[in-house]
Design a protein around this motif. Structure first.
Motif, PDB file in Angstrom:
ATOM      1  N   MET A   1      17.625  43.292  27.317  1.00  0.00           N
ATOM      2  CA  MET A   1      16.437  43.518  26.526  1.00  0.00           C
ATOM      3  C   MET A   1      15.842  42.187  26.074  1.00  0.00           C
ATOM      4  SD  MET A   1      15.796  46.764  26.366  1.00  0.00           S
ATOM      5  CE  MET A   1      16.583  48.380  26.516  1.00  0.00           C
ATOM      6  N   SER A   2      14.524  42.081  26.110  1.00  0.00           N
ATOM      7  CA  SER A   2      13.838  40.838  25.757  1.00  0.00           C
ATOM      8  C   SER A   2      12.755  41.088  24.718  1.00  0.00           C
ATOM      9  CB  SER A   2      13.233  40.197  27.012  1.00  0.00           C
ATOM     10  OG  SER A   2      14.223  39.944  27.986  1.00  0.00           O
ATOM     11  N   PHE A   3      13.049  41.951  23.739  1.00  0.00           N
ATOM     12  CA  PHE A   3      12.034  42.272  22.728  1.00  0.00           C
ATOM     13  C   PHE A   3      11.634  41.036  21.937  1.00  0.00           C
ATOM     14  CE2 PHE A   3      13.332  46.573  23.609  1.00  0.00           C
ATOM     15  CZ  PHE A   3      12.178  47.318  23.379  1.00  0.00           C
ATOM     16  N   GLY A   4      12.587  40.137  21.671  1.00  0.00           N
ATOM     17  CA  GLY A   4      12.256  38.926  20.934  1.00  0.00           C
ATOM     18  C   GLY A   4      11.272  38.053  21.690  1.00  0.00           C
ATOM     19  N   VAL A   5      11.481  37.899  22.993  1.00  0.00           N
ATOM     20  CA  VAL A   5      10.567  37.127  23.821  1.00  0.00           C
ATOM     21  C   VAL A   5       9.198  37.804  23.855  1.00  0.00           C
ATOM     22  CG1 VAL A   5      10.082  36.334  26.172  1.00  0.00           C
ATOM     23  CG2 VAL A   5      12.389  36.111  25.224  1.00  0.00           C
ATOM     24  N   ALA A   6       9.182  39.131  23.971  1.00  0.00           N
ATOM     25  CA  ALA A   6       7.917  39.862  24.001  1.00  0.00           C
ATOM     26  C   ALA A   6       7.147  39.680  22.699  1.00  0.00           C
ATOM     27  CB  ALA A   6       8.179  41.345  24.261  1.00  0.00           C
ATOM     28  N   LEU A   7       7.848  39.733  21.579  1.00  0.00           N
ATOM     29  CA  LEU A   7       7.198  39.553  20.283  1.00  0.00           C
ATOM     30  C   LEU A   7       6.622  38.139  20.168  1.00  0.00           C
ATOM     31  CD1 LEU A   7       6.559  40.779  17.499  1.00  0.00           C
ATOM     32  CD2 LEU A   7       8.774  39.883  16.715  1.00  0.00           C
ATOM     33  N   ALA A   8       7.390  37.150  20.565  1.00  0.00           N
ATOM     34  CA  ALA A   8       6.901  35.770  20.522  1.00  0.00           C
ATOM     35  C   ALA A   8       5.717  35.575  21.465  1.00  0.00           C
ATOM     36  CB  ALA A   8       8.028  34.803  20.879  1.00  0.00           C
ATOM     37  N   ALA A  75      13.979  33.115  38.530  1.00  0.00           N
ATOM     38  CA  ALA A  75      14.182  31.662  38.526  1.00  0.00           C
ATOM     39  C   ALA A  75      13.663  31.039  37.231  1.00  0.00           C
ATOM     40  CB  ALA A  75      13.475  31.041  39.728  1.00  0.00           C
ATOM     41  N   ILE A  76      12.499  31.497  36.768  1.00  0.00           N
ATOM     42  CA  ILE A  76      11.931  30.949  35.532  1.00  0.00           C
ATOM     43  C   ILE A  76      12.812  31.309  34.336  1.00  0.00           C
ATOM     44  CG2 ILE A  76       9.968  31.080  33.946  1.00  0.00           C
ATOM     45  CD1 ILE A  76       8.208  31.510  36.462  1.00  0.00           C
ATOM     46  N   GLU A  77      13.312  32.538  34.312  1.00  0.00           N
ATOM     47  CA  GLU A  77      14.197  32.945  33.212  1.00  0.00           C
ATOM     48  C   GLU A  77      15.474  32.111  33.195  1.00  0.00           C
ATOM     49  OE1 GLU A  77      13.621  37.434  31.526  1.00  0.00           O
ATOM     50  OE2 GLU A  77      15.207  37.063  32.987  1.00  0.00           O
ATOM     51  N   ALA A  91       8.717  32.456  26.284  1.00  0.00           N
ATOM     52  CA  ALA A  91       7.679  33.229  25.597  1.00  0.00           C
ATOM     53  C   ALA A  91       6.293  32.656  25.884  1.00  0.00           C
ATOM     54  CB  ALA A  91       7.945  33.254  24.097  1.00  0.00           C
ATOM     55  N   LEU A  92       6.205  31.330  25.923  1.00  0.00           N
ATOM     56  CA  LEU A  92       4.930  30.679  26.209  1.00  0.00           C
ATOM     57  C   LEU A  92       4.436  31.042  27.603  1.00  0.00           C
ATOM     58  CD1 LEU A  92       2.762  28.614  25.330  1.00  0.00           C
ATOM     59  CD2 LEU A  92       4.207  26.824  26.317  1.00  0.00           C
ATOM     60  N   LEU A  93       5.316  30.986  28.576  1.00  0.00           N
ATOM     61  CA  LEU A  93       4.937  31.344  29.942  1.00  0.00           C
ATOM     62  C   LEU A  93       4.608  32.835  30.047  1.00  0.00           C
ATOM     63  CD1 LEU A  93       7.612  29.264  31.888  1.00  0.00           C
ATOM     64  CD2 LEU A  93       5.189  28.712  31.604  1.00  0.00           C
ATOM     65  N   SER A  94       5.391  33.648  29.362  1.00  0.00           N
ATOM     66  CA  SER A  94       5.175  35.100  29.423  1.00  0.00           C
ATOM     67  C   SER A  94       3.863  35.511  28.775  1.00  0.00           C
ATOM     68  CB  SER A  94       6.335  35.823  28.726  1.00  0.00           C
ATOM     69  OG  SER A  94       7.570  35.540  29.346  1.00  0.00           O
ATOM     70  N   SER A  95       3.410  34.738  27.796  1.00  0.00           N
ATOM     71  CA  SER A  95       2.174  35.089  27.093  1.00  0.00           C
ATOM     72  C   SER A  95       0.975  35.130  28.028  1.00  0.00           C
ATOM     73  CB  SER A  95       1.922  34.105  25.945  1.00  0.00           C
ATOM     74  OG  SER A  95       1.562  32.822  26.437  1.00  0.00           O
ATOM     75  N   SER A  96       1.057  34.418  29.152  1.00  0.00           N
ATOM     76  CA  SER A  96      -0.063  34.408  30.094  1.00  0.00           C
ATOM     77  C   SER A  96      -0.261  35.755  30.774  1.00  0.00           C
ATOM     78  CB  SER A  96       0.154  33.323  31.157  1.00  0.00           C
ATOM     79  OG  SER A  96       1.271  33.625  31.971  1.00  0.00           O
ATOM     80  N   LEU A  97       0.721  36.645  30.669  1.00  0.00           N
ATOM     81  CA  LEU A  97       0.635  37.956  31.315  1.00  0.00           C
ATOM     82  C   LEU A  97       0.056  39.015  30.382  1.00  0.00           C
ATOM     83  CD1 LEU A  97       4.109  37.967  33.110  1.00  0.00           C
ATOM     84  CD2 LEU A  97       1.907  37.138  33.973  1.00  0.00           C
ATOM     85  N   VAL A 166      11.603  45.218  28.136  1.00  0.00           N
ATOM     86  CA  VAL A 166      12.711  45.986  28.716  1.00  0.00           C
ATOM     87  C   VAL A 166      13.345  45.279  29.916  1.00  0.00           C
ATOM     88  CG1 VAL A 166      13.357  48.187  29.784  1.00  0.00           C
ATOM     89  CG2 VAL A 166      11.713  48.153  27.891  1.00  0.00           C
ATOM     90  N   PHE A 167      12.534  44.656  30.749  1.00  0.00           N
ATOM     91  CA  PHE A 167      13.037  44.084  32.002  1.00  0.00           C
ATOM     92  C   PHE A 167      12.900  42.558  32.081  1.00  0.00           C
ATOM     93  CE2 PHE A 167      11.532  48.421  33.111  1.00  0.00           C
ATOM     94  CZ  PHE A 167      12.755  48.984  33.433  1.00  0.00           C
ATOM     95  N   GLY A 168      12.423  41.937  31.020  1.00  0.00           N
ATOM     96  CA  GLY A 168      12.283  40.493  31.022  1.00  0.00           C
ATOM     97  C   GLY A 168      11.110  40.026  31.861  1.00  0.00           C
ATOM     98  N   LEU A 169      11.006  38.721  32.048  1.00  0.00           N
ATOM     99  CA  LEU A 169       9.898  38.156  32.811  1.00  0.00           C
ATOM    100  C   LEU A 169       9.839  38.679  34.250  1.00  0.00           C
ATOM    101  CD1 LEU A 169       7.492  36.254  32.929  1.00  0.00           C
ATOM    102  CD2 LEU A 169       9.067  34.412  33.548  1.00  0.00           C
TER     103      LEU A 169
END
Length: 319
Positions: A1-8, A75-77, A91-97, A166-169
């Motif tokens: 689970m990556s809820f923290g990354v999603a929130l950030a 690979a990024i994760e 989180a910074l990279l994920s924010s672009s999505l 739920v599934f990460g980056l």
């Protein structure tokens, strides 16, 4: 689970969005994916070949797209996890999505433009919808903006956040790849009916839960808007969502229609051809800039609920 990354990622995107200067220099993940999809379409989708072969090639192209997106996400994760402040980088990279900020900006621009003139409203709404905007009156421009807001809340915000949590980056990047493919080749034109079939069906499957969650968030936020109705939003979603040509888009659109007391959807023109469309909601057809701003208020409320759900998920994952 990556809820923290999603929130950030939600917080970063809300605060900074995707800077124009960065887009001008390196583009955006969606444009990178779009370039790959366009290349596959140009190379593999040949009018001279049979429908079955073109559909098989489209499925193969989608598998190739997934085979690039998933390993890239993994690979990024893994790289991020090995770096100091790696979670913040991820989180910074994920924010672009995620597109919560840009979606608000584009729809608000329609409301402001329409407040000044019909021509400005048409010009701004033409940036976010594919229909023939020259034929739209003021109410048509307003309804188009509100429909786009509701549908893209699901596709551009709720779905990537859910897949990221739920599934990460890797999951979020896969979703974005398939959703981009659907937007480019998943329509029923002569060229893409066969080649885009796999992309359209995969996108339908991936959005089954996000679309209904988006509708629930709109229902939850509806009571916070003057004149809004959570009961009407829920009623419209349950009664009219299935009438939409898409198995998913009708959910947030119908919920928004009910919340605002509007009737969205209906006939619309694409490339000179008038297409029939189901009416969502049983309210008034007349709409204007004030209704777009009311829809944006509901959107902000729905975002707040999404943030709260993500925060609860993040807290639960570390407890």
């Amino acid at each position: 689970m990556s809820f923290g990354v999603a929130l950030a990622a939600l917080a970063i995107e809300a605060g900074a969005g995707y800077p124009d200067s960065l887009f001008e220099r390196i583009g955006h993940p969606v444009t990178w994916l779009g370039g790959l999809i366009a290349g596959l379409d140009a190379r593999l989708n040949r009018d001279s070949e049979s429908f079955a072969l073109r559909r098989a090639k489209g499925a193969g192209a989608l598998i190739l797209l997934a085979a690039i997106a998933l390993p890239a996400g993994v690979a990024i994760e893994r790289l991020s996890s090995a770096l100091p402040l790696g979670a913040l980088l991820l989180a910074l990279l994920s924010s672009s999505l995620i597109a919560q900020r840009s979606l608000y900006a584009h729809v608000a621009a329609v409301a402001r433009g329409l407040s000044r003139s019909l021509d400005e409203g048409r010009r701004e709404v033409g940036k976010i919808v594919g229909r023939d905007v020259a034929l739209l009156d003021e109410a048509g421009v307003a309804r188009a903006a509100i429909e786009s807001l509701a549908e893209n809340f699901s596709d551009g915000v709720v779905a990537p956040v859910l897949f990221l949590a739920v599934f990460g980056l890797p999951g979020a990047l896969l979703y974005k790849a398939i959703n981009t493919a659907d937007s480019m080749i998943g329509h029923k034109s002569d060229r893409h009916l066969a080649f885009g079939w796999a992309a359209a069906r995969a996108d339908d499957l991936l959005n089954l839960i996000p679309a209904r969650l988006a509708a629930a968030l709109i229902v939850a936020a509806a009571s916070a808007v003057p004149g809004g109705s959570a009961r009407a939003a829920l009623g419209a979603a349950l009664a009219d969502a299935a009438k939409h040509a898409s198995p998913n888009a009708g959910w947030p659109e119908a919920a928004m229609a009910g919340a605002l007391g509007l009737a969205l959807g209906g006939p619309r023109a694409y490339h000179g051809a008038m297409l029939a469309g189901a009416t969502l909601g049983d309210g008034r057809r007349d709409a204007g800039p004030a209704d777009i701003f009311r829809a944006l208020t509901i959107y902000k409320g729905a975002l707040a609920v999404l943030w709260l759900v993500t925060l609860v998920g993040a807290a639960a994952s570390v407890s």
